[in-house]
Design a protein around this motif. Sequence first.
Motif, PDB file in Angstrom:
ATOM      1  N   LEU A  25      79.792  11.144  11.517  1.00 29.26           N
ATOM      2  CA  LEU A  25      80.052  12.392  10.803  1.00 29.26           C
ATOM      3  C   LEU A  25      81.510  12.799  10.991  1.00 29.26           C
ATOM      4  O   LEU A  25      82.207  13.152  10.031  1.00 29.26           O
ATOM      5  N   LEU A  26      81.984  12.748  12.235  1.00 33.24           N
ATOM      6  CA  LEU A  26      83.380  13.093  12.516  1.00 33.24           C
ATOM      7  C   LEU A  26      84.337  12.087  11.888  1.00 33.24           C
ATOM      8  O   LEU A  26      85.393  12.463  11.349  1.00 33.24           O
ATOM      9  N   THR A  27      83.973  10.801  11.951  1.00 29.73           N
ATOM     10  CA  THR A  27      84.824   9.770  11.348  1.00 29.73           C
ATOM     11  C   THR A  27      84.956   9.979   9.850  1.00 29.73           C
ATOM     12  O   THR A  27      86.049   9.895   9.286  1.00 29.73           O
ATOM     13  N   ALA A  28      83.815  10.261   9.195  1.00 32.02           N
ATOM     14  CA  ALA A  28      83.833  10.504   7.750  1.00 32.02           C
ATOM     15  C   ALA A  28      84.647  11.741   7.415  1.00 32.02           C
ATOM     16  O   ALA A  28      85.393  11.766   6.431  1.00 32.02           O
ATOM     17  N   SER A  29      84.529  12.774   8.242  1.00 33.37           N
ATOM     18  CA  SER A  29      85.244  14.023   7.988  1.00 33.37           C
ATOM     19  C   SER A  29      86.735  13.877   8.250  1.00 33.37           C
ATOM     20  O   SER A  29      87.564  14.375   7.494  1.00 33.37           O
ATOM     21  N   VAL A  30      87.090  13.190   9.337  1.00 29.59           N
ATOM     22  CA  VAL A  30      88.495  13.074   9.734  1.00 29.59           C
ATOM     23  C   VAL A  30      89.221  11.986   8.947  1.00 29.59           C
ATOM     24  O   VAL A  30      90.345  12.186   8.476  1.00 29.59           O
ATOM     25  N   LEU A  31      88.573  10.819   8.782  1.00 32.43           N
ATOM     26  CA  LEU A  31      89.224   9.695   8.108  1.00 32.43           C
ATOM     27  C   LEU A  31      88.791   9.532   6.655  1.00 32.43           C
ATOM     28  O   LEU A  31      89.550   9.052   5.828  1.00 32.43           O
ATOM     29  N   GLY A  32      87.527   9.907   6.353  1.00 34.50           N
ATOM     30  CA  GLY A  32      86.998   9.702   5.012  1.00 34.50           C
ATOM     31  C   GLY A  32      86.641   8.241   4.779  1.00 34.50           C
ATOM     32  O   GLY A  32      86.396   7.486   5.714  1.00 34.50           O
ATOM     33  N   LEU A 334      73.524  14.765   3.646  1.00 30.90           N
ATOM     34  CA  LEU A 334      73.321  15.589   4.838  1.00 30.90           C
ATOM     35  C   LEU A 334      74.185  15.113   5.999  1.00 30.90           C
ATOM     36  O   LEU A 334      74.773  15.918   6.726  1.00 30.90           O
ATOM     37  N   LEU A 335      74.287  13.799   6.155  1.00 31.65           N
ATOM     38  CA  LEU A 335      74.994  13.248   7.304  1.00 31.65           C
ATOM     39  C   LEU A 335      76.510  13.235   7.141  1.00 31.65           C
ATOM     40  O   LEU A 335      77.248  13.541   8.084  1.00 31.65           O
ATOM     41  N   PHE A 336      76.999  12.891   5.944  1.00 33.09           N
ATOM     42  CA  PHE A 336      78.417  12.559   5.828  1.00 33.09           C
ATOM     43  C   PHE A 336      79.239  13.394   4.842  1.00 33.09           C
ATOM     44  O   PHE A 336      80.469  13.391   4.956  1.00 33.09           O
ATOM     45  N   GLU A 337      78.604  14.043   3.871  1.00 34.21           N
ATOM     46  CA  GLU A 337      79.391  14.675   2.810  1.00 34.21           C
ATOM     47  C   GLU A 337      80.046  15.975   3.279  1.00 34.21           C
ATOM     48  O   GLU A 337      79.490  17.064   3.151  1.00 34.21           O
ATOM     49  N   ARG A 338      81.232  15.830   3.797  1.00 33.67           N
ATOM     50  CA  ARG A 338      82.052  16.969   4.214  1.00 33.67           C
ATOM     51  C   ARG A 338      83.463  16.465   4.458  1.00 33.67           C
ATOM     52  O   ARG A 338      83.671  15.257   4.645  1.00 33.67           O
ATOM     53  N   GLY A 339      84.429  17.348   4.450  1.00 34.41           N
ATOM     54  CA  GLY A 339      85.808  16.950   4.707  1.00 34.41           C
ATOM     55  C   GLY A 339      86.299  15.938   3.690  1.00 34.41           C
ATOM     56  O   GLY A 339      86.226  16.164   2.478  1.00 34.41           O
ATOM     57  N   ALA A 340      86.775  14.791   4.176  1.00 41.96           N
ATOM     58  CA  ALA A 340      87.350  13.766   3.304  1.00 41.96           C
ATOM     59  C   ALA A 340      86.295  12.901   2.622  1.00 41.96           C
ATOM     60  O   ALA A 340      86.620  12.074   1.764  1.00 41.96           O
ATOM     61  N   PHE A 341      85.029  13.079   2.966  1.00 43.08           N
ATOM     62  CA  PHE A 341      83.945  12.285   2.386  1.00 43.08           C
ATOM     63  C   PHE A 341      83.383  13.046   1.193  1.00 43.08           C
ATOM     64  O   PHE A 341      82.752  14.100   1.336  1.00 43.08           O
ATOM     65  N   THR A 342      83.607  12.527  -0.029  1.00 40.64           N
ATOM     66  CA  THR A 342      83.303  13.240  -1.263  1.00 40.64           C
ATOM     67  C   THR A 342      81.889  12.961  -1.773  1.00 40.64           C
ATOM     68  O   THR A 342      81.191  12.088  -1.259  1.00 40.64           O
ATOM     69  N   SER A 343      81.496  13.674  -2.831  1.00 33.35           N
ATOM     70  CA  SER A 343      80.181  13.471  -3.452  1.00 33.35           C
ATOM     71  C   SER A 343      80.090  12.083  -4.080  1.00 33.35           C
ATOM     72  O   SER A 343      79.013  11.477  -4.127  1.00 33.35           O
ATOM     73  N   GLU A 344      81.214  11.568  -4.576  1.00 33.81           N
ATOM     74  CA  GLU A 344      81.226  10.204  -5.115  1.00 33.81           C
ATOM     75  C   GLU A 344      80.983   9.184  -4.006  1.00 33.81           C
ATOM     76  O   GLU A 344      80.257   8.202  -4.207  1.00 33.81           O
ATOM     77  N   ASP A 345      81.559   9.424  -2.833  1.00 30.71           N
ATOM     78  CA  ASP A 345      81.308   8.549  -1.681  1.00 30.71           C
ATOM     79  C   ASP A 345      79.830   8.582  -1.303  1.00 30.71           C
ATOM     80  O   ASP A 345      79.255   7.553  -0.934  1.00 30.71           O
ATOM     81  N   THR A 346      79.222   9.771  -1.386  1.00 28.42           N
ATOM     82  CA  THR A 346      77.789   9.918  -1.090  1.00 28.42           C
ATOM     83  C   THR A 346      76.949   9.067  -2.034  1.00 28.42           C
ATOM     84  O   THR A 346      76.051   8.331  -1.613  1.00 28.42           O
TER      85      THR A 346
END
Length: 467
Positions: A25-32, A334-346
Amino acid sequence: MIFKNFFTNSIGILVSRIFGFIRDLLTASVLGANIYSDIFFVAFKLPNLFRRIFAEGAFTQSFIPAFINSKNKSIFSYKIFIKFFTFLIFFSFIVTVFSGFFAKLIALGFDDKTLAIASPLVAINFYYLPLIFGVTFLGSLLQYKNHFATTAFSTALLNIALIASLLLTKDMEKIEIVYAMSYAVIIGGMLQLITHIIAIKNRNLVKLFRFGFNNRKKVRTTSEEKSFFHSFSHAILGNSTPQISAFLDTWIASFLLTGSISYLYYANRIFQLPLALFAIALSVAVFPKIARLIKNSETKQALVFFKNGFWFLLFLLTLSAIGGIILSQEIVKLLFERGAFTSEDTLKSAEVLQMYLVGLVPFGLAKLFSLWLYATLRQKEAAKIALFALGANLLMYLFLVEPLGVKGLALASSIAGIVLLAFTIRSFGFKEFLDIIRDKKLAIYIVAIIIYIPILLWIKEAISAYL
């Protein structure tokens, strides 16, 4: 005993995976999902590849039966440890010197600039391998003593170290964050090793090494070592095929759209949760017991023990697979879509996850059935089966990657899992397999699925309305 050991392993894995998902979650948010996350996942891929081939899979499956059968357990275990640890330290040094070559080997699609960034990170991450081998070796001795908790729970330490690195560097440049995560991998490995050393000392197993060191020249274990390495060589081949498949997935994904490596990583992380939580936890719990029963010629009792594990695992994996396929997008969001992780990534990660989950039941059951082959010292046969599965995976690449892209990589892996299970059951014995299937639990299993799917669809609709 089987369920006690299973739940110990399962709870330990769950704790580790909770921290793992916090880490992701932090990796997805910080790095995307971009070139920097791709670089770290590539750098961490190599030690993970060899860890699963040398340290966890092949070694454990060959060492425990050999240790049980050994007449000079202390000397045998000491010599095996020294030979492996020395080799892995030397191998790590080779990777350090030729890190550019190994980085290129993993991600052939990276350009020269990206490879220059990835090379030193590959070298740093690889030193996790000799550390985790030490953990696996000591963990095997603890399993022999029916102690599973230390190994199960200590896996969380790697994730805790990575979480700490992300929290401390979240406002830094992305390349600095990736370096901090790489050093955190080494720190996590050290912490895991320390906990196992403490557990070994508390269970008075240090004398095993002391006796082995003092008598290493007095007693010859050449035949036992030769038998072990013969089994291990075949076990390497059997355990390396899914890792080679994962390696090829990363290699091919490096030629696809930017972020494809990350989509594979995040989807595979979710896929690995039920696989580890149920299939691996149960396999670890039953393997020493089955190996002992077979050694003592108590095959019927071993089959009863195995049958109970089969039905328990089948229910858990099926419910997980169906639930994950239906709720894949909601889970990723729920797990990853935040910060640099977009809806398209989801959306893209969820599609990959669905393809992976097609193979959850086959891979999980194949893991269980293959243990019977390892317990009966049929590593060579298991290796041949694994090669058939790898061949199926390579063949599916030709048909699936071009039309489906990164999704095709995951689906090819799942089809290989189906092939793996089919051939493993054939070696286990169709008659014995049918004896397991002919059970009233089969009717309960079918009814449970029929009831379960509509409930999940209703839950999906409710969640979609809420989100």
